[in-house]
Design an enzyme around this catalytic site. Structure first.
Site, mmCIF file in Angstrom:
data_model
loop_
_atom_site.group_PDB
_atom_site.id
_atom_site.type_symbol
_atom_site.label_atom_id
_atom_site.label_comp_id
_atom_site.label_asym_id
_atom_site.label_seq_id
_atom_site.Cartn_x
_atom_site.Cartn_y
_atom_site.Cartn_z
ATOM 1 N N THR A 51 0.839 -1.204 0.000
ATOM 2 C CA THR A 51 0.000 0.000 0.000
ATOM 3 C C THR A 51 0.872 1.251 0.000
ATOM 4 O O THR A 51 0.672 2.159 -0.806
ATOM 5 C CB THR A 51 -0.942 -0.021 1.218
ATOM 6 O OG1 THR A 51 -1.565 -1.306 1.284
ATOM 7 C CG2 THR A 51 -1.996 1.051 1.121
ATOM 8 N N LYS A 79 5.461 10.838 21.653
ATOM 9 C CA LYS A 79 5.615 11.744 22.808
ATOM 10 C C LYS A 79 4.265 12.095 23.409
ATOM 11 O O LYS A 79 4.166 12.964 24.271
ATOM 12 C CB LYS A 79 6.299 13.035 22.361
ATOM 13 C CG LYS A 79 7.669 12.858 21.745
ATOM 14 C CD LYS A 79 8.186 14.221 21.272
ATOM 15 C CE LYS A 79 9.211 14.074 20.171
ATOM 16 N NZ LYS A 79 9.388 15.312 19.415
HETATM 17 N N1 CP Z 1 -2.387 -5.732 0.977
HETATM 18 C C1 CP Z 1 -1.778 -4.846 1.811
HETATM 19 O O1 CP Z 1 -2.416 -3.939 2.409
HETATM 20 O O2 CP Z 1 -0.430 -5.045 1.916
HETATM 21 P P1 CP Z 1 0.559 -4.168 2.801
HETATM 22 O O3 CP Z 1 0.178 -4.395 4.253
HETATM 23 O O4 CP Z 1 1.939 -4.658 2.469
HETATM 24 O O5 CP Z 1 0.340 -2.726 2.444
#
Ligand code: CP
Length: 298
Positions: A51, A79
């Site tokens: 993503t 923090k």
């Molecule tokens: N499919 C998906 O959301 O993969 P990532 O967690 O690598 O972004």
């Protein structure tokens, strides 16, 4: 200002329009720098490969630039700063925010404090709209989203990709077959809502019952990080695995999808079979996320 928080906020014609836009972008091959001069914050408070990198790649191909926070530890949230304050401040630095957060509802909250568009890149066990759009895109690349049998396998309790996709499918003429280990079934409230929306849902206790009658099998990972303790995860871990043998008698047109990362649900021996579309599915994240970025910023 237009945010993308949940697939529930989309009518079917809006989903279809984004998919058509992504198809056009992909068919062009070379891209117009429509987002030149635009800056996007990628705030990822949970791990991600696909993503985060495909949003960054999509943005760069459109001429835009990204600034990134990769963890809670790498930001002033460590923090004690609230998400609301973080979003208020980051809004003044950029033209849009892409947010991944471990808490369900975080993206919706962020949209209430942001002065720029927010795209939800996954909020806890809630929603993952960009994943769902690329899932639908990949199905449409292979068959019409009409009169088909879709199997949803795995962690349907905690899996946000399963929650998002099942809701999106309620806009189409599909039969949804759910297959989950005991305790990880699709939440009852969601199943009822989908039925009320006219989706034909059939629950199965094992993959063998239905796999040979499916057009799409969407496998998901058990979401280890959402379990309350390791003992409850261990009870269901490795309870299903798709191998070349599992697929011996499936329909010729079956496509096997997975949002990835996989963690043992699909044997690597399946990767070379014609059914395996999960790497193409990940690749389709680029045109879909290009279409989404243009949608919120142009
Ligand atoms: N499919 C998906 O959301 O993969 P990532 O967690 O690598 O972004």
């Amino acid at each position: 200002m237009h945010h993308i928080i949940s697939i529930r906020d989309f009518e079917r014609d809006e989903i279809d329009a984004l998919i058509t836009k992504a198809q056009k972008i992909q068919s062009l091959g070379s891209y117009k720098r429509t987002l030149s001069g635009k800056l996007v914050a990628l705030l990822f408070f949970e791990p991600s490969t696909r993503t985060k990198m495909s949003f960054a790649s999509a943005l760069s191909r459109l001429g835009g630039d990204a600034i990134t926070v990769d963890s809670v530890e790498g930001s002033s949230i460590s923090k004690g700063e609230t998400l609301a304050d973080t979003i208020r401040v980051v809004s003044s630095y950029v033209d849009a925010i892409v947010l991944r957060h471990p808490k369900e509802g975080a993206a919706r909250l962020a949209s209430e404090f942001a002065s720029v568009p927010v795209i939800n890149a996954g909020d806890g066990a809630g929603q993952h709209p960009s994943q769902t759009l690329l899932d639908l895109y990949t199905i449409k690349e292979n068959m019409p989203l009409d009169n088909i049998d879709v199997g949803l396998l795995g962690d349907l309790r905690y899996g946000r990709t399963a929650h998002s996709l099942s809701y999106a499918l309620s806009n189409y003429d599909v039969r949804l077959h759910t297959i989950a280990p005991k305790g990880l079934e699709i939440p009852q409230w969601l199943s009822k809502e989908l039925k009320d929306r006219g989706l034909d849902i059939i629950e199965h206790s094992s993959m063998d019952e239905i796999i040979n009658e499916l057009d799409v099998l969407y496998a998901t990972r058990i979401q280890r990080e959402r379990f309350p303790d390791s003992a409850s995860y261990s009870r269901v871990a490795h309870s299903y695995r798709i191998t070349p043998e599992t697929l011996e008698n499936v329909r010729k047109n079956l496509i096997l999808l997975h949002p990835l990362p996989r963690a043992g649900e699909i044997d690597p021996g399946v990767d070379s079979l014609p059914y395996a579309k999960y790497f193409r599915q990940a690749e389709n994240g680029i045109p879909i996320r290009m279409a989404m970025l243009e949608d919120v910023m142009l």
